[in-house]
Design a protein around this motif. Structure first.
Motif, short mmCIF file in Angstrom:
data_model
loop_
_atom_site.label_atom_id
_atom_site.label_comp_id
_atom_site.label_asym_id
_atom_site.label_seq_id
_atom_site.Cartn_x
_atom_site.Cartn_y
_atom_site.Cartn_z
N ARG A 188 -5.84 -4.77 -7.08
CA ARG A 188 -6.32 -3.85 -8.12
C ARG A 188 -5.96 -4.42 -9.50
NH1 ARG A 188 -4.28 2.01 -6.02
NH2 ARG A 188 -4.99 2.58 -8.12
N THR A 207 -1.50 -0.99 -16.36
CA THR A 207 -0.13 -0.52 -16.15
C THR A 207 0.88 -1.44 -16.83
OG1 THR A 207 -0.81 0.44 -14.04
CG2 THR A 207 1.55 0.10 -14.36
N VAL A 223 2.56 1.83 -3.47
CA VAL A 223 1.74 2.41 -4.54
C VAL A 223 1.94 3.92 -4.62
CG1 VAL A 223 -0.65 2.92 -5.25
CG2 VAL A 223 -0.01 0.59 -4.60
N GLU A 232 3.52 5.73 -7.84
CA GLU A 232 2.68 6.64 -8.63
C GLU A 232 3.32 8.02 -8.72
OE1 GLU A 232 -1.77 4.70 -7.93
OE2 GLU A 232 -1.11 6.32 -6.61
N ASP A 251 -6.12 -2.06 -12.67
CA ASP A 251 -4.98 -1.13 -12.73
C ASP A 251 -3.69 -1.87 -13.08
OD1 ASP A 251 -6.50 1.14 -12.11
OD2 ASP A 251 -6.24 0.84 -9.95
N ALA A 252 -3.54 -3.09 -12.54
CA ALA A 252 -2.35 -3.89 -12.83
C ALA A 252 -2.26 -4.18 -14.32
CB ALA A 252 -2.38 -5.18 -12.03
N TYR A 264 0.09 -3.18 -7.85
CA TYR A 264 -1.37 -3.11 -8.02
C TYR A 264 -1.99 -4.50 -7.88
CZ TYR A 264 -1.61 1.75 -9.79
OH TYR A 264 -1.58 3.13 -9.92
N ARG A 265 -1.35 -5.49 -8.46
CA ARG A 265 -1.85 -6.87 -8.35
C ARG A 265 -1.86 -7.32 -6.89
NH1 ARG A 265 0.77 -11.29 -7.80
NH2 ARG A 265 2.76 -10.49 -8.52
N ASP A 284 0.83 -1.21 0.00
CA ASP A 284 0.00 0.00 0.00
C ASP A 284 0.86 1.26 0.00
OD1 ASP A 284 -2.55 -1.26 -0.03
OD2 ASP A 284 -2.32 -1.73 2.10
#
Length: 195
Positions: free
Chosen positions: A177, A184, A142, A146, A180-181, A172-173, A139
């Motif tokens: 998410r 990306t 990320v 980003e 998103d993964a 993300y995976r 977390d």
């Protein structure tokens, strides 16, 4: 002559002749210190550390890089200090001390940011994200990744973007998410194919 020593050290380093490279870098550092050329002495100790790292002598690499850091800190070369912290961070990480590596890299990031040195912020930010992922803190990773990716996009730094996209897609995976993964990682693939 001090610049010649530095140049010769680099030539031997490139050729993989570590002992000769170390001898020239030491001569450069010693003479630069005697002449009051602190920036060159600091750089030479850093180069010595790099040669030690290349030859697997991690303890000596860390010692020389700390020596470089002390000189660069004394002359208020904040970007140089951050570069040393980044190097030591990677060495600590490679030797298994990931928490210390993360702490040092976070210090480097703060220095890069205070100097508005975007290249350093991008590299350190992406590396911090990777370290956070390795330490089981996806977390937190990320956010760093980003932010690093936003800077890389702003500067159109494609060589850094690919690595950051790959790491971010993985993170993300890990945080659940998958959309998103996929997005990306697809961007990473497109970027890699365009190079």
């Amino acid at each position: 002559i001090v610049y010649c020593y530095s140049g010769m050290g680099r030539v031997f380093q490139i050729q993989g002749q570590a002992d000769s490279a170390l001898a020239y870098y030491r001569e450069c550092a010693d003479l630069a210190e005697k002449l009051g050329m602190s920036d060159l002495a600091g750089g030479s100790y850093g180069n010595t550390g790099n040669v030690y790292a290349e030859t697997g002598r991690i303890g000596e690499a860390i010692d020389m890089t700390y020596r470089s850091l002390a000189i660069l800190d004394r002359i208020k070369d904040h970007v140089g200090v951050a570069a040393c912290l980044t190097t030591i961070s990677e060495l600590k990480r490679a030797s298994g001390d990931k928490e210390e590596g993360l702490r040092l890299l976070q210090r480097a990031y703060v220095l890069y940011k205070s100097a508005d040195y975007r290249q350093g912020m991008m590299t350190a930010g992406s590396s911090i994200g990777g370290m956070l992922m390795d330490l089981g803190r996806p977390d937190s990773a990320v956010t760093m990744l980003e932010n690093a990716l936003a800077l890389e996009r702003e500067g159109d730094v494609k060589d850094l973007m690919g690595r950051t996209l790959l790491t971010l897609g993985t993170v993300y995976r890990l945080v659940g998410r998958p959309t998103d993964a996929a997005k990306t990682l697809e961007e990473a693939i497109i970027l890699a194919r365009s190079e």
